[in-house]
Design a protein around this motif. Structure first.
Motif, PDB file in Angstrom:
ATOM      1  N   THR A 208      42.170  13.443  -8.394  1.00 55.32           N
ATOM      2  CA  THR A 208      42.830  12.344  -7.253  1.00 55.32           C
ATOM      3  C   THR A 208      41.616  12.136  -6.104  1.00 55.32           C
ATOM      4  O   THR A 208      41.675  11.159  -5.447  1.00 55.32           O
ATOM      5  N   TRP A 209      40.234  12.582  -6.523  1.00 57.06           N
ATOM      6  CA  TRP A 209      39.145  12.343  -5.707  1.00 57.06           C
ATOM      7  C   TRP A 209      37.980  11.957  -6.394  1.00 57.06           C
ATOM      8  O   TRP A 209      37.669  11.967  -7.634  1.00 57.06           O
ATOM      9  N   GLY A 210      36.842  11.400  -5.691  1.00 56.97           N
ATOM     10  CA  GLY A 210      35.777  10.843  -5.902  1.00 56.97           C
ATOM     11  C   GLY A 210      34.783  11.957  -5.593  1.00 56.97           C
ATOM     12  O   GLY A 210      34.952  12.937  -4.876  1.00 56.97           O
ATOM     13  N   GLN A 211      33.330  11.924  -5.979  1.00 56.09           N
ATOM     14  CA  GLN A 211      32.287  12.937  -5.751  1.00 56.09           C
ATOM     15  C   GLN A 211      32.185  13.073  -3.871  1.00 56.09           C
ATOM     16  O   GLN A 211      32.242  14.139  -3.257  1.00 56.09           O
TER      17      GLN A 211
ATOM     18  N   PHE B 267      27.458  17.781   2.544  1.00 58.41           N
ATOM     19  CA  PHE B 267      27.757  18.443   1.216  1.00 58.41           C
ATOM     20  C   PHE B 267      27.069  17.617   0.155  1.00 58.41           C
ATOM     21  O   PHE B 267      26.513  16.194   0.225  1.00 58.41           O
ATOM     22  N   ARG B 268      26.902  18.281  -1.054  1.00 58.86           N
ATOM     23  CA  ARG B 268      26.049  17.399  -2.206  1.00 58.86           C
ATOM     24  C   ARG B 268      27.038  16.757  -3.108  1.00 58.86           C
ATOM     25  O   ARG B 268      28.192  16.988  -3.284  1.00 58.86           O
ATOM     26  N   TYR B 269      26.623  15.279  -3.421  1.00 57.76           N
ATOM     27  CA  TYR B 269      27.348  14.574  -4.408  1.00 57.76           C
ATOM     28  C   TYR B 269      26.601  13.739  -5.156  1.00 57.76           C
ATOM     29  O   TYR B 269      25.386  13.776  -5.193  1.00 57.76           O
ATOM     30  N   LYS B 270      27.315  13.451  -6.266  1.00 58.23           N
ATOM     31  CA  LYS B 270      26.579  12.608  -7.402  1.00 58.23           C
ATOM     32  C   LYS B 270      26.995  11.037  -7.286  1.00 58.23           C
ATOM     33  O   LYS B 270      28.233  10.751  -7.479  1.00 58.23           O
ATOM     34  N   ASP B 271      25.990  10.155  -7.347  1.00 55.28           N
ATOM     35  CA  ASP B 271      26.557   8.824  -7.026  1.00 55.28           C
ATOM     36  C   ASP B 271      26.288   8.195  -8.517  1.00 55.28           C
ATOM     37  O   ASP B 271      25.284   7.842  -8.798  1.00 55.28           O
TER      38      ASP B 271
ATOM     39  N   ARG C 103      22.576   9.681  -9.453  1.00 55.90           N
ATOM     40  CA  ARG C 103      21.405  10.483  -8.478  1.00 55.90           C
ATOM     41  C   ARG C 103      22.296  11.601  -7.542  1.00 55.90           C
ATOM     42  O   ARG C 103      23.274  11.183  -7.024  1.00 55.90           O
ATOM     43  N   ILE C 104      21.821  12.728  -7.401  1.00 56.94           N
ATOM     44  CA  ILE C 104      22.366  13.766  -6.351  1.00 56.94           C
ATOM     45  C   ILE C 104      22.032  13.291  -4.948  1.00 56.94           C
ATOM     46  O   ILE C 104      20.601  12.851  -4.721  1.00 56.94           O
TER      47      ILE C 104
END
Length: 373
Positions: free
Chosen positions: A144-147, A268-272, A278-279
């Motif tokens: 149910t979530w995105g990064q 927090f870290r996420y991937k776009d 890109r992180i």
């Protein structure tokens, strides 16, 4: 603080004051109590260095980032016995963000329709003699979530590359993408809109108070391009289970992605994925972080991992035996998760030479409220 930062820490600090229903309140109580004295535990003793220590129990809640490792390992062990010696395909069916408002007030209805629409789409293509002409199997997992913790509802599907025909034969997939993506997308869109309209007519979307809103939203959805992702996945059995296990017990955010907590903000870290994967670093106010995390707590009792077709629980054993006979694969026994009867022991974390064993149970710590006045 970076080394010890966890979702548990953040909830303990920023959860007070958040409006919670009874289900989310219970989930958060388990998450904040996980591996603390409130859960109880075991007193351990090392047979080499004689060190005594206390190991507190985990909460085992499916939303807890600290309790998914063991659950994932157990699930993977069971699934290995169900694998077929064929290529596998990974497909993702995504709902448009137009439906986010309805998901907020009727999550169980929308999630149920999503599973049904994804399976109906794939099974219809599988039954089509122009493609394969038989029954597909599918394991589906709801996310149910995105990064960045936003609402991004989609279902991951892992599909063996072939069908079981009505005559008991096996027809393998004809290409590297299973089915045409554009045709899948349009069939999925039509089926999902049809299921939503049926749910609305049955009164399941009763919290949508404006009578014209349902027709407006559904008509708008039919004019949008929907997204279905598909790729030829893996051809090695062990890799398939490891690949799927990464999706089955994943939660909205793991402790490993948390970077720091500065005042009232959390990083927090996420991937776009829109920027070549890109992180990047996302900063959120603590209250907003908790609000987004709470969005992804599933309705009570809702099954987020489901099996369909010849992988469904009711007919899996019989149909997999037929398929393995067609593929000349020896029969396999389904793995069980029974606990060993012998006393459990672990390597000692202090001396690395001995084994620690439980010597007694530690009862739960319960806070006693002393009345005032």
């Amino acid at each position: 603080m970076t080394a010890t930062l966890s979702v548990q820490n953040i909830l303990q600090r920023f959860l007070p004051g958040q409006p919670l229903d009874s289900h989310r309140r219970k989930v958060c109580a388990r998450l904040t109590a996980c591996r603390t004295a409130r859960m109880g535990g075991m007193e351990m003793h090392c047979d080499h260095c004689q060190t005594r220590s206390i190991c507190y129990y985990g909460c085992r809640d499916r939303h807890c980032p600290q309790c998914q490792g063991r659950t994932t390992a157990q699930w993977s062990a069971r699934q290995r016995s169900l694998l077929l010696p064929v290529p596998y395909f990974h497909l993702v069916f995504t709902l448009p963000h137009t439906l986010n408002g309805w998901i907020q007030i009727h999550p169980e209805v929308i999630y149920r329709c999503l599973f049904a629409a994804a399976w109906d789409t794939l099974s219809q293509f599988g039954r089509n003699t122009r493609h394969l002409g038989g029954e597909l199997g599918m394991t589906a997992v709801l996310h149910t979530w995105g990064q960045n913790l936003s609402r991004h509802v989609h279902v991951h599907c892992l599909v063996p590359g072939g069908v079981l025909t009505d005559t008991g034969d096996w027809n393998k997939a004809k290409n590297d993408y299973l089915f045409p993506v554009r045709a899948l997308s349009r069939r999925f869109r039509g089926r999902m809109v049809s299921l939503l309209r049926t749910s609305a007519n049955a009164g399941d979307l009763h919290r949508v108070t404006h009578s014209v809103e349902i027709d407006d939203v559904l008509n708008r959805l039919m004019h949008q391009e929907w997204v279905v992702y598909t790729r030829h996945c893996l051809n090695q059995a062990e890799s398939v289970v490891d690949y799927l296990a990464r999706y089955t017990h994943r939660i909205a955010i793991s402790n490993g992605r948390l970077l720091s907590m500065d005042g009232d903000r959390v990083a927090f870290r996420y991937k776009d994925y829109r920027d070549d994967s890109r992180i990047k670093t996302q900063w959120l106010e603590g209250q907003e972080f908790v609000r987004r995390f709470l969005m992804h707590i599933l309705p009570k009792g809702f099954m987020r991992i489901r099996h369909f077709g010849y992988l469904s629980n009711r007919t899996r054993r019989r149909k997999l035996a037929v398929i393995r006979h067609c593929l000349s694969q020896p029969p396999q026994l389904e793995a069980t998760t029974e606990r060993p009867t012998s006393q459990r022991c672990w390597p000692c974390p202090h001396c690395d030479d001995g084994l620690v064993r439980m010597i007694r149970q530690v009862p739960r710590f319960r806070t006693v409220v002393v009345p005032t006045g």
